[in-house]
Design an enzyme around this catalytic site. Structure first.
Site, PDB file in Angstrom:
ATOM      1  N   LYS A 116       0.806  -1.219   0.000  1.00  0.00           N
ATOM      2  CA  LYS A 116       0.000   0.000   0.000  1.00  0.00           C
ATOM      3  C   LYS A 116       0.839   1.268   0.000  1.00  0.00           C
ATOM      4  O   LYS A 116       0.473   2.276  -0.623  1.00  0.00           O
ATOM      5  CB  LYS A 116      -0.947  -0.014   1.198  1.00  0.00           C
ATOM      6  CG  LYS A 116      -2.084  -1.024   1.055  1.00  0.00           C
ATOM      7  CD  LYS A 116      -3.025  -0.961   2.228  1.00  0.00           C
ATOM      8  CE  LYS A 116      -4.283  -1.795   1.993  1.00  0.00           C
ATOM      9  NZ  LYS A 116      -4.009  -3.194   1.715  1.00  0.00           N
ATOM     10  N   GLU A 200      -3.588   6.833   7.717  1.00  0.00           N
ATOM     11  CA  GLU A 200      -4.494   7.595   6.868  1.00  0.00           C
ATOM     12  C   GLU A 200      -5.456   8.385   7.732  1.00  0.00           C
ATOM     13  O   GLU A 200      -5.862   7.921   8.808  1.00  0.00           O
ATOM     14  CB  GLU A 200      -5.327   6.670   5.965  1.00  0.00           C
ATOM     15  CG  GLU A 200      -4.593   6.059   4.810  1.00  0.00           C
ATOM     16  CD  GLU A 200      -5.513   5.195   3.955  1.00  0.00           C
ATOM     17  OE1 GLU A 200      -6.697   5.044   4.329  1.00  0.00           O
ATOM     18  OE2 GLU A 200      -5.046   4.698   2.926  1.00  0.00           O
ATOM     19  N   HIS A 235     -15.659  -4.635   7.226  1.00  0.00           N
ATOM     20  CA  HIS A 235     -14.831  -4.406   6.034  1.00  0.00           C
ATOM     21  C   HIS A 235     -15.090  -5.413   4.910  1.00  0.00           C
ATOM     22  O   HIS A 235     -14.351  -5.430   3.925  1.00  0.00           O
ATOM     23  CB  HIS A 235     -13.335  -4.385   6.391  1.00  0.00           C
ATOM     24  CG  HIS A 235     -12.976  -3.380   7.442  1.00  0.00           C
ATOM     25  ND1 HIS A 235     -13.012  -2.021   7.208  1.00  0.00           N
ATOM     26  CD2 HIS A 235     -12.598  -3.525   8.735  1.00  0.00           C
ATOM     27  CE1 HIS A 235     -12.656  -1.384   8.313  1.00  0.00           C
ATOM     28  NE2 HIS A 235     -12.404  -2.271   9.257  1.00  0.00           N
ATOM     29  N   ARG A 297      -7.155  -8.047  -9.873  1.00  0.00           N
ATOM     30  CA  ARG A 297      -7.880  -9.275 -10.229  1.00  0.00           C
ATOM     31  C   ARG A 297      -9.310  -8.894 -10.578  1.00  0.00           C
ATOM     32  O   ARG A 297      -9.713  -7.734 -10.463  1.00  0.00           O
ATOM     33  CB  ARG A 297      -7.894 -10.240  -9.043  1.00  0.00           C
ATOM     34  CG  ARG A 297      -8.456  -9.594  -7.769  1.00  0.00           C
ATOM     35  CD  ARG A 297      -8.635 -10.578  -6.649  1.00  0.00           C
ATOM     36  NE  ARG A 297      -8.890  -9.957  -5.370  1.00  0.00           N
ATOM     37  CZ  ARG A 297     -10.045  -9.441  -4.969  1.00  0.00           C
ATOM     38  NH1 ARG A 297     -11.090  -9.453  -5.791  1.00  0.00           N
ATOM     39  NH2 ARG A 297     -10.183  -8.902  -3.780  1.00  0.00           N
TER      40      ARG A 297
END
Length: 641
Positions: A116, A200, A235, A297
């Site tokens: 990330k 973040e 999530h 994907r």
């Protein structure tokens, strides 16, 4: 064009790929573990290869076995589906090195977007907006705490190598940061072998917006518009739709263009998804939408994009992997109507969404919408893998029409004895805030009490069971141990509507039924025939009533007993589906109150069932190893004189 294809996956996505491959005239090869020996994807493929024991780490996650299966069957290409090895760059590289075609992006592209922090740095360089945060190499707790303080709370700690909701912690105040950091690092190290994190800014009203992108080997990259995947639980996505509600054309053009730049930045080939997080506190605005990550994907939710564009994304994947250019240019793609997908899972919302495993003795889906399933009636939901049954996909001219179609589908899907989240999905779809498009990723948590079906059995369900039993008794039918179906539809299939009976004799005015170990006695109302049609079906040992997309097994009670009590008459019933691990008595034994009679194993826990009073064992219907369903009579004890 590829002529033969091995699918390195199972379940719904394997069946989905097989369907398109068959339409294209491509021979398919399935792989399977012990648990999947009779699975639907194995039955549908042209050929199937056993690759190991049931645990995924010994079968579907062993790349060498999959490549060997492809070589042995003469498959030219490998499609990884989603999950398992689909985003494993080393596996992709090994496939290519073996001389096979990899139906997916280049290994370097997977690596570039897999971490990330590195991915965000690339996005910044490509002019893609990213969430305010910290991506630095200094991973000391003091530096991370200082950066979090500077960003401002709440902040999100995310594992650099994370995914699927793992390695993520929300920190709402400075004093909570260090404990959350330590916990996140431990989980990241355990799950991904990498404890590095990034920070973040946490968005208070976040919406999950993602853009479907596609690249080919000729340098072309297009987008196929956006999806909204904001309805999530822990999530994990639950309901997805396209296009995103409230998205205006200017904002759409901005984020879709950013997604194309993101794909171009890593020389992307094949299907991919650029995920953005949007601050929806003031609606969807281009300056309040930031890059989150890329999934390299095909996504679970790709059908909603297929429905609004009229394109088959698996076909696109196979054509691109064969070296062909993209089937359409950007200016040839357009949005048509609204599509919505609900993930139907074998899980019990009333029990904390615990997986519900077992055989699908009854599985009838709603015929009027698209259903992408990995199982059929008679198949088994295994404890070894994700418990998805199917994806239900509605497509209509408007969002409201799509909601109504999908809600009807959830309500009308009959499954037994496995429990499902169908009622939960329907309640989410019918919620006024969802219908108004007032959604964010906290929607389910905020409205959970309203979305969960009631824990107590509704009186209307009990009365439906009472009148259903009365109708059966009047028809002079009883319930056989082999699940005989006394009522049948004209097609010969079991009917959900118990509508006809002969007036041979009047049923008893007081009728007793049992559900979940509790006996319910009710007076049969004078106008009981007017309750029909009742949605019911006879099964082995009783009958099922469907209500609010849930199944309820009722057992006829033929003997005297205390109404509304558990085992009050000495009938010891299975409180849930499970396996009998021990039987402590034999018929004729004298027992004392509280003495253990039978032990039942369910959900990896043992439940001891005991005598309700002193007495004699008059019935014993099970042995060690017996598999029983909820409500099954195990032992009968009669009181001692």
């Amino acid at each position: 064009m590829i002529r033969s294809l091995l699918i390195a996956n199972r379940g719904e996505i394997a069946c989905r790929i097989i369907r398109t491959a068959r339409e294209m005239g491509i021979r398919t090869v399935a792989v399977f573990s012990d648990a999947d020996a009779k699975a639907l994807h194995v039955r549908q493929a042209d050929q199937a290869v056993h690759i190991g024991p049931s645990p995924a780490r010994e079968s579907y996650l062993v790349g060498d076995k999959i490549i060997a299966a492809a070589k042995a069957t003469g498959a030219e290409a490998i499609h990884p589906g989603y999950g398992f090895l689909s985003e494993n760059a080393d596996f992709a590289e090994a496939v290519i090195a073996a001389g096979l075609v990899w139906v997916g992006p280049k290994p370097d592209s997977i690596r570039a977007m897999g971490l990330k922090d590195a991915a965000k740095a690339r996005m910044i360089a490509a002019g893609v907006p990213v969430t305010p945060g910290y991506l630095g190499e200094d991973q000391s707790p003091d530096r991370l705490q200082a950066e979090a303080d500077a960003i401002g709370y709440p902040v999100l700690i995310k594992a650099v190598a994370g995914g699927g909701g793992k390695g993520m912690r929300l920190v709402e105040a400075a004093g909570e940061f260090l404990d959350a950091l330590a916990s996140c690092k431990r989980e990241a190290a355990s799950s991904f072998g990498d404890d590095r994190v990034l920070l973040e800014k946490y968005i208070l009203s976040p919406r999950h917006i993602e853009v479907q992108v596609f690249g080919d080997t000729h340098g072309n990259v297009v987008h196929l518009f956006e999806r909204d995947c904001s309805l999530q639980r822990r999530h994990q996505k639950v309901i997805e739709e396209a296009p995103a509600p409230g998205m205006d054309e200017e904002t759409r053009e901005t984020i879709c263009a950013a997604a194309v730049r993101a794909a171009q930045a890593v020389d992307y080939v094949g299907a991919g998804t650029i995920e953005f997080i949007a601050d929806a506190s003031e609606g969807l605005r281009a300056d309040r939408i930031w890059f989150m990550e890329m999934n390299t994907r095909l996504q679970v939710e790709h059908p909603v994009t297929e429905e609004i564009t009229g394109q088959d994304l698996v076909e696109w994947q196979l054509r691109v992997a064969s070296g062909e250019p993209l089937p359409l240019r950007q200016d040839e793609l357009e949005i048509n109507g609204h599509a919505m997908e609900a993930r139907l899972y074998a899980e019990d919302p009333a029990k904390g969404f615990l997986p519900s495993t077992g055989t699908l003795e009854i599985y009838r889906a709603f015929d009027d919408i698209r259903e992408d399933a990995g199982v059929e009636e008679g198949d088994t939901i295994s404890p070894f893998y994700d418990p998805m049954i199917a994806k239900l996909i509605a497509h209509a001219e408007t969002r409201q029409e799509a909601i109504e179609q999908l809600s009807d589908a959830c309500h009308s899907t009959d499954i037994y004895p496995v429990r499902t989240n169908a009622a939960f999905l329907r309640r989410a779809l019918d919620h006024e805030d969802f219908q108004a498009g007032q959604i964010d990723t906290g929607f389910i948590e905020k409205h959970l009490d309203a979305l969960l079906p009631p824990a107590d059995l509704r009186e209307t369900v009990i009365m439906d069971a009472i009148t259903t039993l009365a109708a059966y008794e009047q028809e002079d039918h009883w319930f056989s141990s082999n699940g005989a179906q006394p009522f049948a539809a004209p097609s010969g299939k079991p009917s959900r509507d118990i509508t006809g009976f002969r007036l041979n004799r009047q049923p008893e005015r007081k009728i007793r039924v049992m559900h979940g170990g509790t006996i319910y006695e009710r007076e049969l109302p004078p106008n009981w025939q007017n309750r029909f049609p009742v949605f019911a079906e006879p099964v082995a040992g009783g009958f099922v009533i469907w209500d609010d997309a849930q199944n309820f097994l009722f057992t006829p009670v033929r003997h005297e007993g205390r109404s509304g009590g558990t085992a009050g008459d000495g009938a010891i019933l299975a409180p849930m589906p499970g396996r009998v691990t021990s039987v402590e008595v034999v018929k004729g034994d004298s027992v004392t109150k509280g003495q253990r009679l039978v032990t039942l194993e369910a959900m990896k826990m043992e439940h001891g069932l005991t005598a309700p009073f002193d007495g004699i064992v008059t019935e014993l219907t099970v042995a060690q190893g017996s598999q029983v369903s909820e409500g099954t009579l195990l032992v009968k004890v009669e009181k001692a004189d």
